[in-house]
Design a protein around this motif. Structure first.
Motif, PDB file in Angstrom:
ATOM      1  N   ILE A 149       0.842  -1.209   0.000  1.00 20.55           N
ATOM      2  CA  ILE A 149       0.000   0.000   0.000  1.00 20.55           C
ATOM      3  C   ILE A 149       0.874   1.254   0.000  1.00 20.55           C
ATOM      4  O   ILE A 149       0.606   2.225  -0.713  1.00 20.55           O
ATOM      5  CB  ILE A 149      -0.942   0.001   1.227  1.00 20.55           C
ATOM      6  CG1 ILE A 149      -1.886  -1.210   1.168  1.00 20.55           C
ATOM      7  CG2 ILE A 149      -1.727   1.305   1.322  1.00 20.55           C
ATOM      8  CD1 ILE A 149      -2.848  -1.224   0.016  1.00 20.55           C
ATOM      9  N   SER A 150       1.939   1.232   0.794  1.00 22.79           N
ATOM     10  CA  SER A 150       2.792   2.424   0.861  1.00 22.79           C
ATOM     11  C   SER A 150       3.412   2.724  -0.502  1.00 22.79           C
ATOM     12  O   SER A 150       3.615   3.889  -0.862  1.00 22.79           O
ATOM     13  CB  SER A 150       3.886   2.255   1.917  1.00 22.79           C
ATOM     14  OG  SER A 150       4.870   1.361   1.457  1.00 22.79           O
ATOM     15  N   ARG A 151       3.685   1.671  -1.281  1.00 28.19           N
ATOM     16  CA  ARG A 151       4.286   1.870  -2.609  1.00 28.19           C
ATOM     17  C   ARG A 151       3.225   2.253  -3.640  1.00 28.19           C
ATOM     18  O   ARG A 151       3.441   3.182  -4.433  1.00 28.19           O
ATOM     19  CB  ARG A 151       5.021   0.591  -3.032  1.00 28.19           C
ATOM     20  CG  ARG A 151       6.280   0.378  -2.211  1.00 28.19           C
ATOM     21  CD  ARG A 151       6.933  -0.954  -2.506  1.00 28.19           C
ATOM     22  NE  ARG A 151       8.181  -1.090  -1.760  1.00 28.19           N
ATOM     23  CZ  ARG A 151       8.913  -2.201  -1.722  1.00 28.19           C
ATOM     24  NH1 ARG A 151       8.502  -3.284  -2.355  1.00 28.19           N
ATOM     25  NH2 ARG A 151      10.033  -2.232  -1.024  1.00 28.19           N
ATOM     26  N   LEU A 152       2.121   1.535  -3.616  1.00 25.39           N
ATOM     27  CA  LEU A 152       1.055   1.836  -4.584  1.00 25.39           C
ATOM     28  C   LEU A 152       0.663   3.311  -4.520  1.00 25.39           C
ATOM     29  O   LEU A 152       0.446   3.956  -5.530  1.00 25.39           O
ATOM     30  CB  LEU A 152      -0.191   1.004  -4.251  1.00 25.39           C
ATOM     31  CG  LEU A 152      -0.477  -0.259  -5.048  1.00 25.39           C
ATOM     32  CD1 LEU A 152      -1.769  -0.900  -4.563  1.00 25.39           C
ATOM     33  CD2 LEU A 152      -0.553   0.036  -6.541  1.00 25.39           C
ATOM     34  N   LEU A 200       9.852  -6.852  -7.816  1.00 21.29           N
ATOM     35  CA  LEU A 200       9.811  -7.316  -9.213  1.00 21.29           C
ATOM     36  C   LEU A 200       8.687  -6.585  -9.952  1.00 21.29           C
ATOM     37  O   LEU A 200       7.691  -7.181 -10.347  1.00 21.29           O
ATOM     38  CB  LEU A 200       9.591  -8.831  -9.241  1.00 21.29           C
ATOM     39  CG  LEU A 200      10.614  -9.647  -8.439  1.00 21.29           C
ATOM     40  CD1 LEU A 200      10.209 -11.117  -8.363  1.00 21.29           C
ATOM     41  CD2 LEU A 200      12.006  -9.495  -9.060  1.00 21.29           C
ATOM     42  N   CYS A 201       8.892  -5.298 -10.154  1.00 24.11           N
ATOM     43  CA  CYS A 201       7.811  -4.467 -10.693  1.00 24.11           C
ATOM     44  C   CYS A 201       7.412  -4.881 -12.107  1.00 24.11           C
ATOM     45  O   CYS A 201       6.265  -4.685 -12.500  1.00 24.11           O
ATOM     46  CB  CYS A 201       8.218  -2.997 -10.651  1.00 24.11           C
ATOM     47  SG  CYS A 201       8.610  -2.444  -8.978  1.00 24.11           S
ATOM     48  N   GLY A 216       9.983   6.218  -9.726  1.00 23.94           N
ATOM     49  CA  GLY A 216      11.269   5.581 -10.024  1.00 23.94           C
ATOM     50  C   GLY A 216      11.989   5.048  -8.803  1.00 23.94           C
ATOM     51  O   GLY A 216      13.135   4.604  -8.914  1.00 23.94           O
ATOM     52  N   THR A 217      11.338   5.082  -7.639  1.00 27.25           N
ATOM     53  CA  THR A 217      12.024   4.645  -6.407  1.00 27.25           C
ATOM     54  C   THR A 217      11.125   3.723  -5.579  1.00 27.25           C
ATOM     55  O   THR A 217      10.867   4.004  -4.397  1.00 27.25           O
ATOM     56  CB  THR A 217      12.425   5.853  -5.544  1.00 27.25           C
ATOM     57  OG1 THR A 217      11.228   6.647  -5.319  1.00 27.25           O
ATOM     58  CG2 THR A 217      13.476   6.698  -6.203  1.00 27.25           C
ATOM     59  N   PRO A 218      10.648   2.617  -6.132  1.00 31.65           N
ATOM     60  CA  PRO A 218       9.704   1.783  -5.363  1.00 31.65           C
ATOM     61  C   PRO A 218      10.298   1.255  -4.055  1.00 31.65           C
ATOM     62  O   PRO A 218       9.602   1.199  -3.040  1.00 31.65           O
ATOM     63  CB  PRO A 218       9.348   0.656  -6.328  1.00 31.65           C
ATOM     64  CG  PRO A 218      10.401   0.669  -7.382  1.00 31.65           C
ATOM     65  CD  PRO A 218      10.870   2.079  -7.487  1.00 31.65           C
ATOM     66  N   ALA A 219      11.596   0.876  -4.075  1.00 34.72           N
ATOM     67  CA  ALA A 219      12.171   0.278  -2.869  1.00 34.72           C
ATOM     68  C   ALA A 219      12.387   1.302  -1.756  1.00 34.72           C
ATOM     69  O   ALA A 219      12.701   0.926  -0.625  1.00 34.72           O
ATOM     70  CB  ALA A 219      13.484  -0.419  -3.208  1.00 34.72           C
ATOM     71  N   ALA A 220      12.236   2.589  -2.065  1.00 26.67           N
ATOM     72  CA  ALA A 220      12.407   3.619  -1.025  1.00 26.67           C
ATOM     73  C   ALA A 220      11.166   3.719  -0.136  1.00 26.67           C
ATOM     74  O   ALA A 220      11.164   4.463   0.849  1.00 26.67           O
ATOM     75  CB  ALA A 220      12.685   4.969  -1.669  1.00 26.67           C
ATOM     76  N   PHE A 221      10.124   2.954  -0.475  1.00 29.06           N
ATOM     77  CA  PHE A 221       8.910   2.915   0.342  1.00 29.06           C
ATOM     78  C   PHE A 221       8.787   1.519   0.957  1.00 29.06           C
ATOM     79  O   PHE A 221       9.211   0.553   0.330  1.00 29.06           O
ATOM     80  CB  PHE A 221       7.670   3.222  -0.528  1.00 29.06           C
ATOM     81  CG  PHE A 221       7.648   4.638  -1.035  1.00 29.06           C
ATOM     82  CD1 PHE A 221       6.973   5.613  -0.314  1.00 29.06           C
ATOM     83  CD2 PHE A 221       8.296   4.979  -2.207  1.00 29.06           C
ATOM     84  CE1 PHE A 221       6.952   6.921  -0.776  1.00 29.06           C
ATOM     85  CE2 PHE A 221       8.280   6.286  -2.661  1.00 29.06           C
ATOM     86  CZ  PHE A 221       7.605   7.260  -1.953  1.00 29.06           C
ATOM     87  N   PRO A 222       8.201   1.384   2.124  1.00 31.63           N
ATOM     88  CA  PRO A 222       7.715   2.459   2.982  1.00 31.63           C
ATOM     89  C   PRO A 222       8.863   3.274   3.578  1.00 31.63           C
ATOM     90  O   PRO A 222       9.940   2.749   3.843  1.00 31.63           O
ATOM     91  CB  PRO A 222       6.965   1.696   4.087  1.00 31.63           C
ATOM     92  CG  PRO A 222       7.565   0.338   4.097  1.00 31.63           C
ATOM     93  CD  PRO A 222       8.000   0.048   2.704  1.00 31.63           C
ATOM     94  N   ARG A 223       8.597   4.561   3.761  1.00 29.82           N
ATOM     95  CA  ARG A 223       9.558   5.398   4.473  1.00 29.82           C
ATOM     96  C   ARG A 223       9.660   4.906   5.915  1.00 29.82           C
ATOM     97  O   ARG A 223       8.696   4.384   6.456  1.00 29.82           O
ATOM     98  CB  ARG A 223       9.090   6.858   4.475  1.00 29.82           C
ATOM     99  CG  ARG A 223       8.738   7.403   3.098  1.00 29.82           C
ATOM    100  CD  ARG A 223       9.975   7.655   2.274  1.00 29.82           C
ATOM    101  NE  ARG A 223       9.691   8.512   1.138  1.00 29.82           N
ATOM    102  CZ  ARG A 223      10.352   8.472  -0.012  1.00 29.82           C
ATOM    103  NH1 ARG A 223      11.328   7.604  -0.199  1.00 29.82           N
ATOM    104  NH2 ARG A 223      10.055   9.313  -0.982  1.00 29.82           N
ATOM    105  N   ARG A 224      10.817   5.091   6.501  1.00 24.63           N
ATOM    106  CA  ARG A 224      11.001   4.614   7.880  1.00 24.63           C
ATOM    107  C   ARG A 224      11.704   5.661   8.729  1.00 24.63           C
ATOM    108  O   ARG A 224      12.589   6.343   8.247  1.00 24.63           O
ATOM    109  CB  ARG A 224      11.845   3.344   7.914  1.00 24.63           C
ATOM    110  CG  ARG A 224      11.127   2.151   7.354  1.00 24.63           C
ATOM    111  CD  ARG A 224      11.925   0.872   7.516  1.00 24.63           C
ATOM    112  NE  ARG A 224      11.277  -0.192   6.774  1.00 24.63           N
ATOM    113  CZ  ARG A 224      10.219  -0.872   7.201  1.00 24.63           C
ATOM    114  NH1 ARG A 224       9.743  -0.626   8.404  1.00 24.63           N
ATOM    115  NH2 ARG A 224       9.657  -1.793   6.459  1.00 24.63           N
ATOM    116  N   THR A 225      11.321   5.721   9.989  1.00 23.58           N
ATOM    117  CA  THR A 225      12.029   6.550  10.955  1.00 23.58           C
ATOM    118  C   THR A 225      13.285   5.788  11.363  1.00 23.58           C
ATOM    119  O   THR A 225      13.225   4.572  11.565  1.00 23.58           O
ATOM    120  CB  THR A 225      11.151   6.789  12.207  1.00 23.58           C
ATOM    121  OG1 THR A 225       9.882   7.217  11.764  1.00 23.58           O
ATOM    122  CG2 THR A 225      11.755   7.811  13.142  1.00 23.58           C
ATOM    123  N   ALA A 226      14.403   6.478  11.443  1.00 26.56           N
ATOM    124  CA  ALA A 226      15.649   5.806  11.828  1.00 26.56           C
ATOM    125  C   ALA A 226      15.456   5.088  13.153  1.00 26.56           C
ATOM    126  O   ALA A 226      14.893   5.633  14.093  1.00 26.56           O
ATOM    127  CB  ALA A 226      16.774   6.826  11.936  1.00 26.56           C
TER     128      ALA A 226
END
Ligand code: SF4
Length: 360
Positions: A149-152, A200-201, A216-226
């Motif tokens: 969901i975070s990526r979609l 595997l988009c 162009g950055t699917p793997a950057a989601f979900p964003r995360r707090t350090a």
């Protein structure tokens, strides 16, 4: 057709031909057994399908129904659970089975609210059982679904703060129609295609709707707090051997690894234990014995990591709490931490470090 409808049609069509064959899933178009769904969902919390599957098969072979499980001895179930981790879950599993046998005539309730009143069933498990076993339009949101969901929708709020938002967005895709298939289709997409790294988009049935892919950055989601660093602790374990048996103790019911069999240990603390310190503070397990340091093991729990020094002795034991267990079977009855400690070989170097027994 709305975008939601298109996403549903595409994902459900993909699920028809790409669904994972899992032993708790029905294969003949019928709804799966609620007992199998519930058991698998409890086992799969915090572990992977390949790791949980042999446990699921063992449990359903030994206890084919929830009533069989309810009638099992606590120790048998805890031993069968050994290695799955999160041992409070095994205790709740038994409590839940017994509540269903005693209060529900062995039949699982078929709605989320009633399921949530059972021991060990939280919001996620109640939704999963209601959707998958009973076809209820429940919003089933696990880590896989959060990621999809975070990526979609390219949700910018970082986890864990994004959880309510992701749940609300996932809920907007749920319909009465094929509720169980929908829940499992999202899970399968997250597990096999929309993977945590390297999604595997090009094989994804909903890629045309994916905002993160569009950026162009699917793997950057979900964003995360350090995440804060995991603290490290130290302890010592005592491996007492006698004619092919090893002395185990039953850990207190409450607390980490509660109710499980394991090697006797010191406390686990922030400062390293010296050998003399560990052996002085250790339980007085043997009379006039010597202990050898045989090495150490590393283990990672959710909230801390642990270095556990391992000591061995073959001297006469006097502690009546010891449960003598054949060394060949001890590993299968203890959690992974103790499996590691049982597996430490005696090395020529460490075997030279002889210590007086505790209190001597
Ligand atoms: Fe996940 Fe890629 Fe599909 Fe987007 S296109 S949902 S990132 S697999």
């Amino acid at each position: 057709m709305t975008t939601v409808a298109k996403i549903r049609v595409r994902l459900l069509a993909w699920y028809e031909s790409h669904r994972r064959a899992l032993p708790w899933r029905a294969t003949d178009g019928r709804r799966p057994d609620p007992y199998a769904v519930w058991l698998s969902e409890i086992m799969l919390q915090q572990t992977t399908v390949p790791h949980a599957t042999p446990y699921f098969l063992t449990f359903t072979r030994r206890w084919p129904t929830v009533e069989d499980l309810a009638a099992a001895q606590d120790g048998e179930v805890m031993a069968a659970w050994a290695g799955l981790g999160y041992y409070a879950r095994a205790r709740n599993l038994l409590a839940c089975a017994r509540a269903i046998a005693a209060d529900h005539a062995g039949v699982f309730p078929d709605d989320e609210e009633a399921l949530r009143r059972l021991p060990g069933i939280g919001a996620y498990t109640a939704a999963a059982v209601a959707a998958i076993a009973f076809g209820r339009a429940a919003n089933v949101v696990d880590g896989n679904v959060e990621r999809v969901i975070s990526r979609l929708l390219a949700v910018e709020t970082p986890l864990p703060a994004a959880k309510p938002e992701l749940s609300r967005l996932a809920g907007a895709l749920v319909r009465d129609d094929r509720a169980g298939d929908w829940a499992q289709a999202l899970m399968d997409l997250g597990a096999t295609v929309c993977r945590p790294t390297n999604p595997l988009c090009d094989r994804c049935p909903v890629s045309v709707h994916c905002a993160a892919l569009g950026m162009g950055t699917p793997a950057a989601f979900p964003r995360r707090t350090a995440r804060a660093d995991r603290p490290h602790r130290y302890g010592a374990a005592f491996r007492l051997v006698r004619a092919g048996d090893v002395g185990l103790v039953r850990r207190p019911a409450r607390g980490l690894l509660g109710g499980m069999l394991g090697l006797p240990t010191t406390d686990w603390r922030a400062a390293p234990w010296t050998s003399n310190e560990a052996l002085t503070v250790a339980p007085r397990l043997v009379t006039n014995g010597v202990w050898r340091s045989v090495g150490s093991v590393e283990h990672v729990f959710t909230h801390f990591s642990l270095t556990l020094g391992v000591y061995e002795s073959g001297h006469a034991a006097h502690d009546p709490a010891l449960v003598w267990t054949a060394a060949a079977q001890a590993a299968s009855q203890t959690p992974s931490l103790f499996r590691k400690a049982l597996g430490v070989e005696m090395s020529p170097i460490s075997a030279t470090a002889l210590h007086a027994p505790p209190g001597k």
